[in-house]
Design an enzyme around this catalytic site. Structure first.
Site, PDB file in Angstrom:
ATOM      1  CB  SER A 310      13.567  72.809  41.926  1.00 56.62           C
ATOM      2  OG  SER A 310      13.658  74.221  41.881  1.00 56.62           O
ATOM      3  CG  ASP A 311       9.864  73.957  47.533  1.00 59.51           C
ATOM      4  OD1 ASP A 311       9.556  75.137  47.265  1.00 59.51           O
ATOM      5  OD2 ASP A 311       9.367  73.332  48.490  1.00 59.51           O
ATOM      6  CE1 TYR A 312       8.932  79.066  43.909  1.00 57.92           C
ATOM      7  CE2 TYR A 312       9.045  80.987  45.323  1.00 57.92           C
ATOM      8  CZ  TYR A 312       8.467  80.316  44.275  1.00 57.92           C
ATOM      9  OH  TYR A 312       7.425  80.899  43.578  1.00 57.92           O
ATOM     10  CG  ASN A 313      16.171  79.563  46.852  1.00 58.37           C
ATOM     11  OD1 ASN A 313      16.543  80.065  45.800  1.00 58.37           O
ATOM     12  ND2 ASN A 313      15.411  80.220  47.728  1.00 58.37           N
ATOM     13  CB  ALA A 314      14.873  72.481  46.394  1.00 57.39           C
TER      14      ALA A 314
END
Length: 772
Positions: A310-314
């Site tokens: 995942s992208d950060y905090n996505a």
């Protein structure tokens, strides 16, 4: 007696079997068998741990100095962990960064504790950022991605990212979150500098070169290489309003023909190890929760076998921004079911997976699939056999003389001469005093995803070093932001107009005493950057020069002295009035730690600029979209304003001149699956050695669905001495001619194709290829 002997033998055999290491620890076995064996031994909690990462929570693993504290490890690492995020970046954001040696010591301490104190001893994977070099203290910092694309030199880019990989791996990382394969179709977007431009073919070619540099021969990692991560999948770039993470309104045909093409090639040709879904949504479905993107296209159509991170905090944003999930547990269900294998950067949503599986709300198979993919990369990275890094090696390979030489070469080749009426190169024999003016002259600007490389040359210093007998005087002229630029700081305060007026007046006073003026203007790391939160903005509603820079250029032009503009910027700028007032314009983007040397060399003519624009430069923000490969009906002019860009895609001048002629097709007719080539004769007709980039575009004259007016399908950068000639040959095959038809099928249709060859998207020779 016989029974007793049999029993003894059985005990001996059993003991021998039990003394054998488990299959997952046997490096002679196939990776798939080792993964399956390890997975079969894992508890639910141990499996979930492999889907998690630690970043801000690193402070829970370290003491106040950032040193790993074994006493704290049990609470976070008791079941192991999938990844540790950016070990080089210190205890928390904005805190003290770790040196190469400190990073290795931290990595090795975590690795040793995890291997020796968890039940199965599964090693940890570490990842770093390496967008344009390792984003860590003393890492070699090359030109920003948009600058690397401006070289149009895939071989150079591969060498750049070989260095980045070498430095990252030496510090204990096995994965980097690069390259960015987004198409920068809206320059208001603050992340434009992170991309390789607006064109699918150029982005693909530069992206594939980056992947080769990062990963080396695959599938198993060899020493000095790291797994690459293709991001941001997909359609992250042409977001509504140029706003980072906003929805992307794109139909499926355009999605597949343009925005997915670099990712497809990264997987099918580049064998990239990892993919990161984008923050944005397409047609109401966020990429992080999209079975269409992550399962149907990525896995089923393209056969991707790597890991999706995942992208950060996505995953959290499925709750907090997209509102497609009511809780972190529901967000975790959506993401892992869609195909996200690992949550970055910290464990939050996926920390609920064990409870969700026990409650029957998530299928155990979804977790097993995710863990299998993550474990496979750990085996391919050789972590079970070689888990530790060498601190001496990390220091030895960091920002070495050969890396610095390469950074200088990359900076030289990234420079684009946009305009020149004869003011450049600067003549050391005629200029006695040179005024260097502008907010970007005196500092080193590296752009986003950078740390302190421990060295760097500003443009002002570069000019002073290269000026010879010329006296160099300096004035700031204006400030873009009142405080020094800071990519990480939330608050951005624009330059004070009253103070800037005083600075402009002082700069003009100094410039009047000079024989020529170099004005170094543009954006900085506070005004063109990733907007990662509502409190941390970076996108722009205007492409005009800010901070009274237009006033500065206008007043400098009244001095009557030759005026050269040097652009230091992260996005294309609508500089029409400023460019009209200048005798020359040099685009440098953020040119890396050695950029000031390269810019000075180019201004004095010690090197000849040969870069080309990887993105169109608008006249005004109102023209957007202005990317070159639009459909025919998009080119009607505005009332009182042209539709044409200020500088077109592929544009770039030189201190010499080139002639292209003798355009030939090897075959004038081919079948739909056929292959041919086009050749053109290139001659340096000037008096200086120089580089030219020969560009081939294709236009499908009549098709069953509308087609772009032209599409880049090949290019080659060549270096020629004065009077020297060469023949450039570029291949043409189905990959240059295909479309997606009305039935959403990819095919090459019969008909005529214009083959356009030139030195930019607007200067071309033409011939016609017929597909029978």
């Amino acid at each position: 007696m016989r029974a007793t002997l049999t029993a003894v033998i059985a005990v001996i055999i059993a003991s021998a079997i039990s003394a054998q290491p488990p299959a997952y620890k046997d490096p002679s076995l196939p990776v798939e068998r080792r993964v399956a064996d390890l997975l079969s031994r894992m508890t639910l909690e141990e499996k979930v741990a492999q889907t998690l990462a630690v970043w801000q929570q690193k402070r829970g693993l370290a003491d106040a100095s950032g040193t790993f504290d074994p006493a704290k490890a049990q609470a976070i690492l008791q079941h192991g962990i999938g990844q540790i995020t950016r070990p080089s970046d210190g205890v928390d954001r904005g805190g003290k960064r770790r040196s190469p040696r400190e990073t290795v010591e931290f990595v090795n301490a975590i690795q040793k504790w995890t291997i020796e104190n968890t039940r199965l001893g599964i090693p940890v994977m570490f990842h770093e950022e390496a967008l344009h070099g390792l984003a860590a203290v003393k890492g070699t910092h090359f030109p920003a991605a948009i600058g690397l694309a401006s070289t149009w030199d895939p071989a150079l880019v591969e060498r750049v990212f070989t260095v980045a990989a070498r430095e990252a791996r030496a510090r204990g990382a096995q994965q980097v979150l690069s390259p960015v394969l987004d198409l920068a179709r809206d320059p208001r977007w603050g992340r434009t500098e992170e991309t390789y431009g607006e064109d699918p073919h150029l982005v693909s070619e530069i992206g594939l070169a980056a992947i080769r540099g990062y990963q080396g021969p695959m599938p198993a990692l060899t020493p000095g290489h790291v797994f690459a991560t293709a991001k941001h999948y997909a359609a992250h770039g042409p977001n509504e309003g140029g706003i980072n993470t906003a929805p992307t309104p794109v139909p499926e045909r355009e999605l597949r023909e343009a925005l997915l093409w670099p990712f497809e090639r990264a997987i099918m040709e580049g064998r990239i190890a990892s993919v990161m879904p984008s923050y944005n949504e397409i047609d109401g479905v966020p990429s992080t929760a999209s079975p269409f993107l992550l399962e149907r296209v990525l896995r089923q159509e393209w056969g991707f076998a790597g890991s999706v991170v995942s992208d950060y905090n996505a995953i959290e944003q499925l709750v907090e921004r997209h509102h497609v999930a009511a809780s972190m547990a529901e967000a975790a269900r959506l993401a892992i079911t869609a195909g996200v294998d690992l949550e970055l950067p910290d464990k939050r949503a996926y920390a609920t997976l064990a409870d969700e599986i026990r409650a029957g709300r998530i299928d155990q198979q979804a977790l097993d699939r995710a863990v299998t993919r993550s474990l496979r990369l750990k085996f391919l990275a050789g972590l079970f056999e070689h888990p530790y890094a060498d601190a001496d090696e990390a220091e030895r390979v960091t920002n070495t003389p050969d890396a610095q030489t390469l950074a200088l070469d990359a900076a030289r080749k990234s420079l684009i001469l946009l305009k020149n009426t004869g003011a450049l190169p600067l003549d050391r024999a005629r200029i006695r005093t040179l005024a260097v003016i502008g907010p970007n002259a005196a500092d080193v600007h590296l752009g986003g995803y950078s740390e302190d490389p421990g060295r760097g040359t500003s443009i002002l210093q570069g000019l002073r070093d290269k000026a010879g007998p010329i006296k160099v005087v300096y004035a700031e002229g204006t400030r873009i932001t009142e405080e020094p630029p800071n990519w990480s700081r939330d608050e951005v305060v624009a330059g004070d107009p009253v103070k800037n007026a005083q600075r402009v007046a002082e700069a003009v006073r100094i410039a009047r005493g000079a024989d020529a003026i170099v004005a170094v203007i543009g954006t900085n790391e506070s005004t063109s950057r990733e907007a990662w939160a509502d409190t941390h903005l970076g996108d722009a509603a205007t492409l005009a020069l800010t901070g009274q820079q237009d006033d500065l250029v206008r007043e400098l032009s009244t001095t009557g002295k030759p005026l050269v503009l040097v652009l230091v910027n992260g996005r294309p700028l609508a500089i029409g009035d400023a460019a009209n007032r200048a005798a020359a314009v040099l685009e440098t983007w953020y040119s890396g730690q050695e950029g000031g040397i390269a810019v000075a060399e180019a201004l004095f003519g010690d090197v000849n600029p040969g870069g080309k624009l990887p993105i169109s430069v608008p006249r005004t923000v109102g023209q957007i979209p202005v990317y070159y490969n639009r459909k025919p009906t998009s080119f009607r002019n505005y009332l009182f304003e042209s539709r044409a860009p200020l500088f077109p895609f592929g544009h770039g001048l030189s201190y010499t001149t080139f002639r292209l002629d003798d355009l030939k097709l090897a075959d004038r007719e081919i079948g739909p699956a056929g292959r041919t080539s086009v050749s053109v004769h290139v001659t340096n007709t000037g008096t200086r050695a120089g580089d030219e980039v020969v560009q081939m575009y294709v236009h499908d004259v009549v098709a069953s669905v509308t087609r772009p007016v032209k599409q880049l399908r090949g290019f080659a950068r060549v270096s020629l001495q004065p009077g020297e000639s060469t023949t450039v040959t570029l291949p043409i095959g189905p990959e240059a001619l295909w479309l997606i038809d009305a039935n959403m099928q990819r095919r090459v249709e019969p008909g005529d194709f214009e083959i356009l060859v030139g030195t930019s998207s607007e200067t071309t020779l033409k011939t016609t290829l017929t597909v029978k």
